[in-house]
Structures are given as structure tokens and as C-alpha cells.
Design an enzyme around this catalytic site. Sequence first.
Site, PDB file in Angstrom:
ATOM      1  N   LYS A 296      11.125   8.669  -8.097  1.00  0.00           N
ATOM      2  CA  LYS A 296      11.191   7.616  -9.114  1.00  0.00           C
ATOM      3  C   LYS A 296      10.191   6.553  -8.661  1.00  0.00           C
ATOM      4  O   LYS A 296      10.476   5.765  -7.760  1.00  0.00           O
ATOM      5  CB  LYS A 296      12.602   7.035  -9.213  1.00  0.00           C
ATOM      6  CG  LYS A 296      12.773   6.034 -10.388  1.00  0.00           C
ATOM      7  CD  LYS A 296      12.230   4.681 -10.032  1.00  0.00           C
ATOM      8  CE  LYS A 296      12.360   3.681 -11.170  1.00  0.00           C
ATOM      9  NZ  LYS A 296      11.186   2.815 -11.333  1.00  0.00           N
ATOM     10  N   HIS A 297       9.008   6.567  -9.255  1.00  0.00           N
ATOM     11  CA  HIS A 297       7.961   5.639  -8.841  1.00  0.00           C
ATOM     12  C   HIS A 297       8.057   4.344  -9.643  1.00  0.00           C
ATOM     13  O   HIS A 297       8.805   4.249 -10.630  1.00  0.00           O
ATOM     14  CB  HIS A 297       6.587   6.286  -9.036  1.00  0.00           C
ATOM     15  CG  HIS A 297       5.601   5.942  -7.963  1.00  0.00           C
ATOM     16  ND1 HIS A 297       5.538   4.695  -7.369  1.00  0.00           N
ATOM     17  CD2 HIS A 297       4.624   6.680  -7.359  1.00  0.00           C
ATOM     18  CE1 HIS A 297       4.579   4.686  -6.463  1.00  0.00           C
ATOM     19  NE2 HIS A 297       4.012   5.878  -6.435  1.00  0.00           N
ATOM     20  N   ALA A 298       7.310   3.339  -9.207  1.00  0.00           N
ATOM     21  CA  ALA A 298       7.260   2.077  -9.940  1.00  0.00           C
ATOM     22  C   ALA A 298       6.721   2.318 -11.346  1.00  0.00           C
ATOM     23  O   ALA A 298       5.829   3.149 -11.558  1.00  0.00           O
ATOM     24  CB  ALA A 298       6.375   1.084  -9.199  1.00  0.00           C
TER      25      ALA A 298
ATOM     26  N   GLU B 185       8.748 -14.203   1.419  1.00  0.00           N
ATOM     27  CA  GLU B 185       7.533 -13.418   1.565  1.00  0.00           C
ATOM     28  C   GLU B 185       6.530 -13.794   0.482  1.00  0.00           C
ATOM     29  O   GLU B 185       6.842 -13.768  -0.707  1.00  0.00           O
ATOM     30  CB  GLU B 185       7.858 -11.926   1.467  1.00  0.00           C
ATOM     31  CG  GLU B 185       6.648 -11.025   1.600  1.00  0.00           C
ATOM     32  CD  GLU B 185       7.008  -9.557   1.520  1.00  0.00           C
ATOM     33  OE1 GLU B 185       6.212  -8.714   1.994  1.00  0.00           O
ATOM     34  OE2 GLU B 185       8.080  -9.233   0.966  1.00  0.00           O
TER      35      GLU B 185
ATOM     36  N   TRP C 293       4.726   0.090  -6.087  1.00  0.00           N
ATOM     37  CA  TRP C 293       3.386   0.229  -6.650  1.00  0.00           C
ATOM     38  C   TRP C 293       2.270  -0.127  -5.675  1.00  0.00           C
ATOM     39  O   TRP C 293       1.115   0.200  -5.903  1.00  0.00           O
ATOM     40  CB  TRP C 293       3.252  -0.681  -7.884  1.00  0.00           C
ATOM     41  CG  TRP C 293       3.745  -2.083  -7.623  1.00  0.00           C
ATOM     42  CD1 TRP C 293       4.966  -2.587  -7.948  1.00  0.00           C
ATOM     43  CD2 TRP C 293       3.059  -3.130  -6.943  1.00  0.00           C
ATOM     44  NE1 TRP C 293       5.084  -3.883  -7.511  1.00  0.00           N
ATOM     45  CE2 TRP C 293       3.919  -4.252  -6.893  1.00  0.00           C
ATOM     46  CE3 TRP C 293       1.788  -3.251  -6.376  1.00  0.00           C
ATOM     47  CZ2 TRP C 293       3.552  -5.458  -6.294  1.00  0.00           C
ATOM     48  CZ3 TRP C 293       1.422  -4.451  -5.776  1.00  0.00           C
ATOM     49  CH2 TRP C 293       2.303  -5.541  -5.740  1.00  0.00           C
TER      50      TRP C 293
ATOM     51  N   GLU D  68      12.879   0.532   3.540  1.00  0.00           N
ATOM     52  CA  GLU D  68      11.785  -0.296   4.064  1.00  0.00           C
ATOM     53  C   GLU D  68      11.568  -1.395   3.040  1.00  0.00           C
ATOM     54  O   GLU D  68      11.091  -1.146   1.939  1.00  0.00           O
ATOM     55  CB  GLU D  68      10.522   0.541   4.275  1.00  0.00           C
ATOM     56  CG  GLU D  68       9.452  -0.181   5.088  1.00  0.00           C
ATOM     57  CD  GLU D  68       8.410  -0.867   4.230  1.00  0.00           C
ATOM     58  OE1 GLU D  68       8.548  -2.101   4.028  1.00  0.00           O
ATOM     59  OE2 GLU D  68       7.476  -0.196   3.772  1.00  0.00           O
ATOM     60  N   LEU D  69      11.935  -2.614   3.418  1.00  0.00           N
ATOM     61  CA  LEU D  69      11.958  -3.721   2.468  1.00  0.00           C
ATOM     62  C   LEU D  69      10.848  -4.717   2.800  1.00  0.00           C
ATOM     63  O   LEU D  69       9.800  -4.341   3.291  1.00  0.00           O
ATOM     64  CB  LEU D  69      13.347  -4.353   2.458  1.00  0.00           C
ATOM     65  CG  LEU D  69      14.496  -3.346   2.257  1.00  0.00           C
ATOM     66  CD1 LEU D  69      15.841  -4.046   2.306  1.00  0.00           C
ATOM     67  CD2 LEU D  69      14.328  -2.563   0.972  1.00  0.00           C
TER      68      LEU D  69
ATOM     69  N   CYS E 114       3.703  -5.200   2.662  1.00  0.00           N
ATOM     70  CA  CYS E 114       4.844  -5.662   3.459  1.00  0.00           C
ATOM     71  C   CYS E 114       4.437  -5.943   4.898  1.00  0.00           C
ATOM     72  O   CYS E 114       4.988  -6.832   5.532  1.00  0.00           O
ATOM     73  CB  CYS E 114       5.963  -4.618   3.424  1.00  0.00           C
ATOM     74  SG  CYS E 114       6.702  -4.389   1.795  1.00  0.00           S
TER      75      CYS E 114
ATOM     76  N   GLY F 216      10.650  -1.174  -1.077  1.00  0.00           N
ATOM     77  CA  GLY F 216      10.587  -2.144  -2.159  1.00  0.00           C
ATOM     78  C   GLY F 216      11.170  -3.479  -1.755  1.00  0.00           C
ATOM     79  O   GLY F 216      11.197  -3.842  -0.579  1.00  0.00           O
ATOM     80  N   SER F 217      11.666  -4.197  -2.745  1.00  0.00           N
ATOM     81  CA  SER F 217      12.178  -5.539  -2.520  1.00  0.00           C
ATOM     82  C   SER F 217      13.558  -5.501  -1.883  1.00  0.00           C
ATOM     83  O   SER F 217      14.269  -4.489  -1.945  1.00  0.00           O
ATOM     84  CB  SER F 217      12.251  -6.293  -3.845  1.00  0.00           C
ATOM     85  OG  SER F 217      13.245  -5.720  -4.684  1.00  0.00           O
TER      86      SER F 217
END
Length: 463
Positions: free
Chosen positions: A160-162, A367, A136, A234-235, A268, A212-213
Site C-alpha cells: 500500500k504505497h502513498a 520534525e 512517498w 520507521e517513523l 527522516c 511514515g509519520s
Amino acid sequence: MAIATVNPSTGETLKTFEAHGPDEIEQRLARAAAAFRDYRTTDLDTRAELVRAAADLLGREQDEIARTMTTEMGKTLVAARAEAAKCAKALRWYAQHGERLLADEHPSAADIQDSGARTAYVRYRPLGVVLAVMPWNFPLWQVIRFAAPALMAGNVGLLKHASNVPQTALYLGDLFHRAGFPEGCFQTLLVGSDAIEKILRDPRIAAATLTGSEPAGRSVAAIAGDEVKKTVLELGGSDPYVVMPSADIARAASTAVTARVQNNGQSCIAAKRFIVHTDVYDEFAERFTAAMAALTVGDPMLETTDVGPLSSERGRADLEQLVDDATAQGATVLCGGRRPPGRGTGWFYEPTVLTGITPTMRIHREEAFGPVATLYRVDDLDAAVELANDVPFGLSSNVWTSDEAEQRRFERDMEAGGVYFNGMTASHPAMPFGGVKRSGYGRELSGHGMHEFCNITTVWYGV
């Protein structure tokens, strides 16, 4: 999880959406697979025209979609407009450079003279339907930086979005449809995270990309690995921002504020750990803290607002727990460290600077996803490098020094996917973007990002 637009400034639920059920998911998967069979054969000029048309639409509609993003996740309207403009620019960049990036690669005759080939070359062919699981925080940019190269390469996408940015997600599907892409080339799935595994295991899905996470990345990577499907992850990141004595301290401190609070601190690649040489620590800390304290926190729709709300009540609670844990163990709050007084609604948190951080504090290794900076003092270059790398993440890094020997050292030893000197980390379509360690693997953007979802094919003709 509910699929809904909840205004982070007020906590008010503005619109809810019904999740797509099994029949709708199946229809969209079938359309995507059918679309790929034809779209993969389109010529590059046609793809470029379609991508450019999407850019033109987005450029005309950037004010409208910016307001939607601000309403859904709280970024300032100024930042949302800039995000939309950046997305249009990236689409145009791939439309312009896609043919060059996908051109066949021909080894020299000398290189293949003993291979038995009359000629041989490398061709980049699309993989198929790519599932994109997106976050998001940059609800438009995260998707476009995948979609632009993937569509230009001849792939098709399922998004598939947030679940808290459904209107932005639906806009993206509609954008590519109105740009003229064939039906099924890019579709939005309104589903919760519990639907991802079954979709990813479907044989019509060729690959997946996730931003995401770390837990989300682990889950998708495990499923894709079991199915032997390509992934790009990409976290999280806990990027260092190192300041050495030769730096322009005024510029370094001013840029540090932007680097930390961009997107309300929910990025991030935002600088999070500020590692400053002892010779310039006091000056930097004074400038940086004063500038952070002077930021205006408030309604993100106002042009004068610097920092809006966090995206969710849970996000603010997580940030508060990190700060409380640090202060309970002796960290000092130089500014902020609380909810803004007098603001009873919305998920706001003051820009905060903490010092006296020790390795036992959670914030030293976890983080902080919000406008909270940690400030460290180091005695020399070796200590700066060691501390910069002393986290599980390795997304990007920022270093302020005009000493060339120091620059070469940081360039060699920083454990990150990027090293930015005398500036702040930013993504650009011409440069690859991604990380190492627990920040993920693979690259987005540039030719490297485009090739992630290509079948890199050796073509060989015998004599």
C-alpha cells in the site's frame, strides 16, 4: 484522498487512478495467500535468481523510473537515478548474501549437552503475507529495502504505497512480475489509508511494516497489536549533527549541506539540528550558511538543480508554519525563510538556516520536513549530548570529532539507532536501519531486517 500523480513543480494533475474496491482487494489477498503456500517452499537458489532478475530489470530501466519518481514527488533527477541504482544494488546484495543470512544456527555440543537433545538448531522460516505501508519520499528505496529481504526469506508482499506516487507503486508490482516471481508474490494495492485497517485485520496478513509519520505508525501499531501481529515501524526523525572543535570544519560544513537538503530536505534521516561547539561555531555557521544560500532551487529535471520542490502544497505550508512560529518568537533567519521569488507555480521553498532556537518553538521538537536547518551553539560535550537527545525522536545521529574519548562518549550516550562519525547518515543493505523512542522500533536491512519477518524456530531432536 485522491490517488493521482500531481507534478510538484507545477501543481498540475497529470494522471488519476481509480482505487481498488473490495472485490479487487479480496482477489489480491487471495492470490497472496495462495502464492505463499507454494513460494515458501522454494529453495534459496531459486529465490536468489528471481531477486537478481529484478535487480537486472531495474538496472536497465533506472532512467525511466527515475523520471517517474521526479515527476510524482519532485526529487531531483540526479537523486532519482541514484535511488534506482541503490535499489538494484540492494537486490543484488540480498541475492548474494541471503543464503548465509538464513542459514541454520547450530549451538555447540557443549551448549546443549544438558538439554536432552541429540541435536538442536535454529531455523529461519518465513511468516507469510506482509503488508507494507510505504511513504512517498523515497518511493522506490523504501519499498525495496523491505521487499528484497522479505522475498528472499520466502515471504510475499502486499504494497500500500502513498497515494501521490501511484505510477511508482504500479511499476514495483510489475517489476517483480516481469522478473519471474510467481503470481501473487508481490502485488500493489491502490487504496487509501482508510482501507488499511480492514486489510491488516484480515487473517491472511501475517505482519506489517510501515515507514511514515508518527500518527500513521501509532494507528498501524494499535491495529496490529489488537490482532497480535508483528510490526516494524520507521517513523520520523530530527537527527542531530554535532560538530566539535577537533573536526575538519570545512568538510563538516560541506557535508552538512548535503545531509540537510538531500531529497529536497524530505528525509527522516536528514540532519536537521546542527549543534556546534562555541569554539568553532562562527566558522561553521559562516561556511554552512553561505553554502546553503548558494544552492540552486528549480526544475528537478535539470541536472544543475540542487533542490527541487516539496512534494505537496500541504507539505510546504507545514514547513512555513514551523519557520513562522520560530521567527515570531525571536529566531533569526540567516538565509532563506521564504518561497523563491519569481516562481509562481510549484511547491518550492528556499534552503533556510535558523538560529536563536528556544525550547518553546515548535521547530525545536517537531520534525522539519524540508530544506530548513536549525543551528545551535553549545559550550561543551555535555551540553552537546544533552541537546542532541532533547527530542522525542531517535532515528540516527551525526558527530564530527577526531577525539577518541569524545567518540566513545557519543557512541555510548546518543539516543538513536545509529551514530555516524565524520560523515552523514546513509542506509546500506549490510547495516541494520531503524530507530528508538518515537522514531519507531524494529530494524530494516542486513540480517536483522530479514529476520524481523521470519519465524525464528527452535528445532530439537531427542536422543
